[in-house]
Design an enzyme around this catalytic site. Structure first.
Site, PDB file in Angstrom:
ATOM      1  N   GLU A  50     -36.390  28.519   2.774  1.00 14.62           N
ATOM      2  CA  GLU A  50     -35.588  27.301   2.713  1.00 14.62           C
ATOM      3  C   GLU A  50     -35.691  26.727   1.300  1.00 14.62           C
ATOM      4  O   GLU A  50     -36.785  26.666   0.746  1.00 14.62           O
ATOM      5  CB  GLU A  50     -36.107  26.288   3.740  1.00 14.62           C
ATOM      6  CG  GLU A  50     -35.464  24.937   3.694  1.00 14.62           C
ATOM      7  CD  GLU A  50     -33.953  24.976   3.813  1.00 14.62           C
ATOM      8  OE1 GLU A  50     -33.285  24.400   2.934  1.00 14.62           O
ATOM      9  OE2 GLU A  50     -33.446  25.575   4.770  1.00 14.62           O
ATOM     10  N   ASP A  91     -35.182  30.009  -3.259  1.00 13.77           N
ATOM     11  CA  ASP A  91     -33.799  30.424  -3.122  1.00 13.77           C
ATOM     12  C   ASP A  91     -33.791  31.790  -2.425  1.00 13.77           C
ATOM     13  O   ASP A  91     -34.553  32.693  -2.809  1.00 13.77           O
ATOM     14  CB  ASP A  91     -33.172  30.512  -4.521  1.00 13.77           C
ATOM     15  CG  ASP A  91     -31.798  31.110  -4.483  1.00 13.77           C
ATOM     16  OD1 ASP A  91     -31.672  32.317  -4.772  1.00 13.77           O
ATOM     17  OD2 ASP A  91     -30.848  30.383  -4.140  1.00 13.77           O
ATOM     18  N   GLY A  92     -32.965  31.964  -1.406  1.00 14.70           N
ATOM     19  CA  GLY A  92     -32.939  33.205  -0.634  1.00 14.70           C
ATOM     20  C   GLY A  92     -32.611  34.426  -1.471  1.00 14.70           C
ATOM     21  O   GLY A  92     -33.180  35.508  -1.266  1.00 14.70           O
ATOM     22  N   ASP A 152     -28.756  32.236   8.019  1.00 14.91           N
ATOM     23  CA  ASP A 152     -28.106  31.082   8.639  1.00 14.91           C
ATOM     24  C   ASP A 152     -27.900  30.018   7.570  1.00 14.91           C
ATOM     25  O   ASP A 152     -28.469  28.940   7.624  1.00 14.91           O
ATOM     26  CB  ASP A 152     -28.957  30.553   9.793  1.00 14.91           C
ATOM     27  CG  ASP A 152     -28.270  29.437  10.551  1.00 14.91           C
ATOM     28  OD1 ASP A 152     -27.034  29.334  10.464  1.00 14.91           O
ATOM     29  OD2 ASP A 152     -28.972  28.659  11.210  1.00 14.91           O
ATOM     30  N   SER A 153     -27.107  30.365   6.582  1.00 13.08           N
ATOM     31  CA  SER A 153     -26.893  29.451   5.467  1.00 13.08           C
ATOM     32  C   SER A 153     -25.743  28.497   5.761  1.00 13.08           C
ATOM     33  O   SER A 153     -25.021  28.655   6.742  1.00 13.08           O
ATOM     34  CB  SER A 153     -26.570  30.250   4.209  1.00 13.08           C
ATOM     35  OG  SER A 153     -25.319  30.884   4.363  1.00 13.08           O
ATOM     36  N   THR A 154     -25.574  27.544   4.873  1.00 13.99           N
ATOM     37  CA  THR A 154     -24.403  26.684   4.953  1.00 13.99           C
ATOM     38  C   THR A 154     -23.204  27.455   4.413  1.00 13.99           C
ATOM     39  O   THR A 154     -23.306  28.634   4.088  1.00 13.99           O
ATOM     40  CB  THR A 154     -24.627  25.392   4.143  1.00 13.99           C
ATOM     41  OG1 THR A 154     -24.880  25.759   2.785  1.00 13.99           O
ATOM     42  CG2 THR A 154     -25.794  24.592   4.686  1.00 13.99           C
ATOM     43  N   ASP A 155     -22.082  26.791   4.278  1.00 16.01           N
ATOM     44  CA  ASP A 155     -20.867  27.446   3.792  1.00 16.01           C
ATOM     45  C   ASP A 155     -21.064  27.973   2.367  1.00 16.01           C
ATOM     46  O   ASP A 155     -21.897  27.466   1.629  1.00 16.01           O
ATOM     47  CB  ASP A 155     -19.698  26.457   3.812  1.00 16.01           C
ATOM     48  CG  ASP A 155     -19.360  26.004   5.222  1.00 16.01           C
ATOM     49  OD1 ASP A 155     -19.576  26.796   6.150  1.00 16.01           O
ATOM     50  OD2 ASP A 155     -18.899  24.867   5.389  1.00 16.01           O
TER      51      ASP A 155
END
Length: 194
Positions: A13, A44-45, A62-65
């Protein structure tokens, strides 16, 4: 413990404040972050996965847009890093936007095309989520070897007796039956790759 077969979970996260707020407002869900098998990394992923080789059985993005600070999680580099970080049995699941809005549809086509450039099996499935834009949302499934429609072990899953509010093996099969507007968009992404 609902899933005793899981040995370790890495949660990545970017925002510690987000996790802290979740712990405060959703303690019944966030309590899972305190489980001994869970390791939370604030990073950062895209950066987190660089250099990882064959160490994950499952990656759930499961990231945001794909706009702003999470744009890197929808790049060719990210999907390539996912491919390398997964074992030969590994599976990638990611959110894939929707086809009901042009910007979302274009993002879905780009993501699907990029994933397909690495994974021999890359499919899209759907769920109806009233709180998401349009209520109809898409997800990606990618694997080096498993087809989720053909390789589902329904009897094994059902024998576990795990109670879920949404998922069942009939829904599992049906969610890959996507409507024509999604199929058309995926065909467009195929043409764009050539």
């Amino acid at each position: 413990i609902q899933y005793p077969g899981i040995e370790s979970i890495d949660v990545v996260e970017t925002d510690k404040m987000f996790v802290d707020v979740c712990r405060e407002i959703f303690p019944e869900v966030a309590c899972g972050l305190d489980e001994e098998r869970v390791h939370v990394y604030y990073d950062d992923g895209l950066r987190f996965l660089r250099g990882k080789k064959s160490c994950y059985d499952l990656i759930i993005n499961d990231s945001t847009d794909p706009f702003g600070h999470t744009e890197g999680l929808f790049t060719k580099e990210f999907y390539g890093n996912c491919y390398k970080a997964l074992t030969e049995d590994g599976i990638l699941v990611n959110q894939h936007e929707s086809t009901f809005y042009t910007s979302y549809s274009n993002a879905m086509k780009r993501a699907h095309s990029r994933i397909k450039s690495f994974f021999p099996i890359a499919l899209v499935y759907q769920a109806h989520i009233p709180t998401y834009p349009s209520g109809h949302w898409l997800f990606g499934f990618a694997s080096k070897k498993y087809d989720p429609r053909l390789d589902l072990q329904a009897d094994w899953w059902n024998s576990l007796g795990i109670r879920t509010r949404y998922y069942n093996t009939i829904l599992h099969q049906g969610c890959f039956a996507i409507p024509n507007n999604v199929r058309d968009a995926l065909r467009e992404s195929e043409r764009d790759r050539r």
